[in-house]
Design an enzyme around this catalytic site. Structure first.
Site, mmCIF file in Angstrom:
data_model
loop_
_atom_site.group_PDB
_atom_site.id
_atom_site.type_symbol
_atom_site.label_atom_id
_atom_site.label_comp_id
_atom_site.label_asym_id
_atom_site.label_seq_id
_atom_site.Cartn_x
_atom_site.Cartn_y
_atom_site.Cartn_z
ATOM 1 C CE LYS A 20 2.656 -2.569 -12.653
ATOM 2 N NZ LYS A 20 1.352 -2.604 -13.335
ATOM 3 C CD GLU A 22 -4.842 0.323 -21.454
ATOM 4 O OE1 GLU A 22 -4.736 -0.324 -20.397
ATOM 5 O OE2 GLU A 22 -3.862 0.598 -22.173
ATOM 6 C CD1 TRP A 76 0.921 6.722 -3.076
ATOM 7 C CD2 TRP A 76 2.560 5.228 -3.226
ATOM 8 N NE1 TRP A 76 1.308 6.672 -4.385
ATOM 9 C CE2 TRP A 76 2.312 5.764 -4.507
ATOM 10 C CE3 TRP A 76 3.547 4.261 -3.075
ATOM 11 C CZ2 TRP A 76 3.032 5.358 -5.624
ATOM 12 C CZ3 TRP A 76 4.262 3.867 -4.194
ATOM 13 C CH2 TRP A 76 3.999 4.407 -5.455
ATOM 14 C CD GLU A 117 -0.517 -5.575 -20.848
ATOM 15 O OE1 GLU A 117 0.556 -5.167 -20.378
ATOM 16 O OE2 GLU A 117 -1.629 -5.148 -20.481
ATOM 17 N NE ARG A 120 -3.700 0.168 2.361
ATOM 18 C CZ ARG A 120 -4.896 0.191 1.783
ATOM 19 N NH1 ARG A 120 -5.375 -0.901 1.226
ATOM 20 N NH2 ARG A 120 -5.603 1.298 1.758
ATOM 21 C CE LYS A 143 -4.664 -2.823 -19.383
ATOM 22 N NZ LYS A 143 -3.263 -2.445 -19.419
ATOM 23 C CG ASN A 194 -5.308 5.019 3.772
ATOM 24 O OD1 ASN A 194 -4.742 5.572 2.840
ATOM 25 N ND2 ASN A 194 -6.176 4.046 3.599
ATOM 26 N N GLY A 195 -5.502 8.476 3.650
ATOM 27 C CA GLY A 195 -6.498 9.317 2.994
ATOM 28 C C GLY A 195 -5.928 10.686 2.684
ATOM 29 C CG HIS A 204 -9.587 2.565 -45.905
ATOM 30 N ND1 HIS A 204 -9.589 3.118 -47.165
ATOM 31 C CD2 HIS A 204 -10.470 3.296 -45.182
ATOM 32 C CE1 HIS A 204 -10.422 4.152 -47.202
ATOM 33 N NE2 HIS A 204 -10.973 4.272 -46.009
#
Length: 606
Positions: free
Chosen positions: A601, A479, A75, A486, A27, A483, A99-100, A502
């Protein structure tokens, strides 16, 4: 998206806290700290860096045994990464972890300054501790009730008061807290992962309720002082699964974390209803002097740039190009001092993007980076940085990083257009309101999982699949396609719907799946005509539209209808749908969703 933990009981609190923080480190891992009752006072040990750095400090401190304390792994959102900005924060009688995001911390800081009270850190969390202490005259519950009336934003607090030994108080609004009480003591944390070692039974602390933790019990009361007994829940995960918060895969967990990640990225940058980048040092003068923008990135981040280009050009009429970072440095690009180069990277270490950034600086362009990792190479070398606050993203397939990158680009577009006087202040504020509304919309679309899981069963045997769309829908199709390929290994391509004739339409045969996005009203009819073209050639169509259109049932095999919203904001909701399609198709194919073959990653080599 920080990790918090509190414990009071008969065990060594320092060990419980540090071990819990190791489990919660996903986190946040900018810094970590613990506070505990010892030597007749509250002692605090904290450190920049990972939890391992904190553990070394705790071991070296050689303090007496403690049985009550709180811990935090950070974080960073407000203030840089440093020991000072690390949690816990102490002011007066109050020691707090959080947290927040406290959205009105600046206003509160100014109020406290008038009383001669000043923070030592740059964090919104310390301001919260100061507000609680300002109200504290010996009654923790009364102080908390008064304080939360002034605190705006999302929060989960665990708090110790200096004159209340062996007791922890907790309260939350938005941010999660789960708790349990055992014969060994009471424990509370932001995630069950930190509790499961002690019990598989737990409860979720209700919002706007106060929990009082002692070694013997946890008492929960509401704002009317009534004792409340939250329902107990039970989990049957093992420890490894619990690290995923009970989700089967990190990717699914991270899909579900998007509302919180969006809130954490958007909220700190809204002042008086307008996007504000003063904390990042991005001046309006810089924006006024910008005549051209180049966005450069790789993969998913580049696809976010495609959406950003459409929005920025529409609102500002300033030319924007999106360049693949791995090609950019070798194309002898045209750059000058009036060009702003925006680089986008989740890790901040993507080698090609870093090289593009350095080339831009060599050619005299100003650089702005949108990254998720504090102190990363791209962040350090950029002139300006917009940090996204998605928290750690563990699954290889990016989900929440993509949507927070979009939100950063939307904030930038609105500020840019406002400064360029292309939109009024009122219009800018309206856009911000709509952007904030997308958080709830994304949360709602998470409930589409059962519908999309059923659809994905029809896709699991496909060898080829196509995405089509126009405008923003085409950008999003890119996207969705990456995804899917992958993590499912199905060959997938995205095409601008008007380009089908075309050449590409020759690949459409019986039962080939086509995912068609038709969310943009101005080109809806055109896209639907393209859907009819593939339908007439045998394609199995999955159609994604807004809620305000009537769809002929014969037009598609499956219709996914997004909630009502303005067309410019559909990429947020539609992204969740496409992430779900990829996820559930991979699960149906019995693949390792989090660790697809041949992929890493963070791409740190060219």
């Amino acid at each position: 998206m920080c990790g918090i933990i509190g414990f009071t009981g008969i065990l060594d609190a320092k060990e419980v806290l540090t071990e819990g923080l190791k489990e919660l480190e996903y986190r946040g891992y900018d810094s970590a700290g613990i506070s505990f009752f010892g030597e007749n006072k509250i002692l605090t040990i904290k450190s920049e860096g990972k939890v391992a750095c904190l553990c070394e400090k705790v071991k070296a401190a050689d303090t007496e045994e403690a049985t009550c304390g709180i811990g935090h792994t950070r974080w960073a959102t407000h203030g840089g990464v440093s020991d000072t900005n690390s949690h816990p924060h102490t002011f007066g009688q109050v020691t707090l972890i959080h947290n927040g995001i406290i959205e009105n911390y600046k206003e509160l800081e100014e109020e406290l300054a008038k009383k001669g009270k000043y923070p030592v850190s740059q964090t919104d969390s310390e301001i919260a501790a100061m507000v609680i202490d300002d109200y504290y005259v010996g009654n923790p519950v009364k102080a908390l009730k008064s304080a939360i009336k002034k605190l705006q934003g999302a929060y989960a607090f665990c708090i110790m008061f200096a004159d209340q030994p062996e007791v922890i108080y907790a309260i939350r609004n938005g941010s999660p807290l789960v708790a349990t009480s055992t014969v060994e003591g009471s424990i509370i944390a932001s995630d069950m992962v930190a509790l499961i070692k002690y019990s598989k039974d737990y409860f979720v602390l209700p919002e706007h309720h106060i929990a009082r933790l002692t070694k013997d019990e946890i008492i929960v009361t509401n704002m009317e002082h009534q004792v409340v007994t939250p329902p107990m829940l039970h989990v049957n995960w093992d420890v490894a699964a619990a690290r995923k918060g009970g989700y089967e895969y990190f990717m699914l967990k991270e899909i579900h974390e998007q509302p919180e990640a969006l809130r954490n990225t958007i909220a700190p940058r809204i002042v008086n209803g307008l996007p504000d980048f003063s904390e990042e040092g991005i001046s309006d003068e810089l924006l006024r002097n910008t005549k051209r923008i180049v966005i450069t990135a790789c993969g998913t981040a580049m696809h976010a740039g495609l959406v950003g280009r459409i929005l920025i050009e529409k609102l500002t009429r300033i030319p924007v190009s999106v360049e693949i970072a791995s090609e950019f440095r070798y194309a002898n690009p045209i750059l000058d001092e009036n060009t702003l180069v925006i680089t986008i990277s989740q890790s901040g270490e993507t080698a090609d993007t870093l090289a593009a950034l350095r080339l831009a600086k060599e050619n005299g362009s100003m650089t702005l980076s949108i990254v998720n990792v504090k102190g990363s190479s791209i962040a350090r070398e950029s002139d300006f940085v917009l940090y996204t606050h998605a928290g750690p993203e563990i699954a290889v397939a990016s989900t929440k990083a993509y949507t927070v990158q979009l939100s950063a680009l939307y904030l930038f577009a609105f500020r840019f257009a406002f400064v360029k006087e292309k939109i009024s202040q009122q219009k800018a504020q309206e856009y911000i309101t709509l952007l904030e509304d997308t958080i709830d919309t994304v949360a709602y679309v998470l409930s589409y999982d059962t519908q999309i899981e059923a659809i994905s069963q029809r896709l699991k045997s496909a060898d080829d699949l196509f995405f089509i769309g126009r405008g923003l829908d085409y950008a999003l199709s890119c996207e969705g396609s990456i995804k899917l390929k992958e993590i499912t290994y199905i060959h997938s391509e995205a095409y601008a719907a008007g380009e089908l004739k075309h050449g590409t339409i020759s690949l459409i045969t019986d039962n080939v799946p086509v995912i068609a996005l038709a969310t943009q009203a101005d080109v809806y009819a055109k896209t639907i005509s393209n859907v009819r073209e593939v339908r007439s050639r045998g394609a199995k169509v999955i159609l994604i539209t807004n809620a305000d259109v009537q769809v002929d049932a014969s037009l598609c095999d499956h219709h996914i209808m997004l909630p009502p919203m303005e067309a410019e904001f559909t990429p947020f909701a539609a992204a969740v749908v496409l992430q779900y399609i990829a996820y559930y198709t991979a699960v149906a194919r019995e693949l390792n969703v989090d660790q697809p073959r041949n992929l890493a990653k963070s791409v740190t080599v060219e």
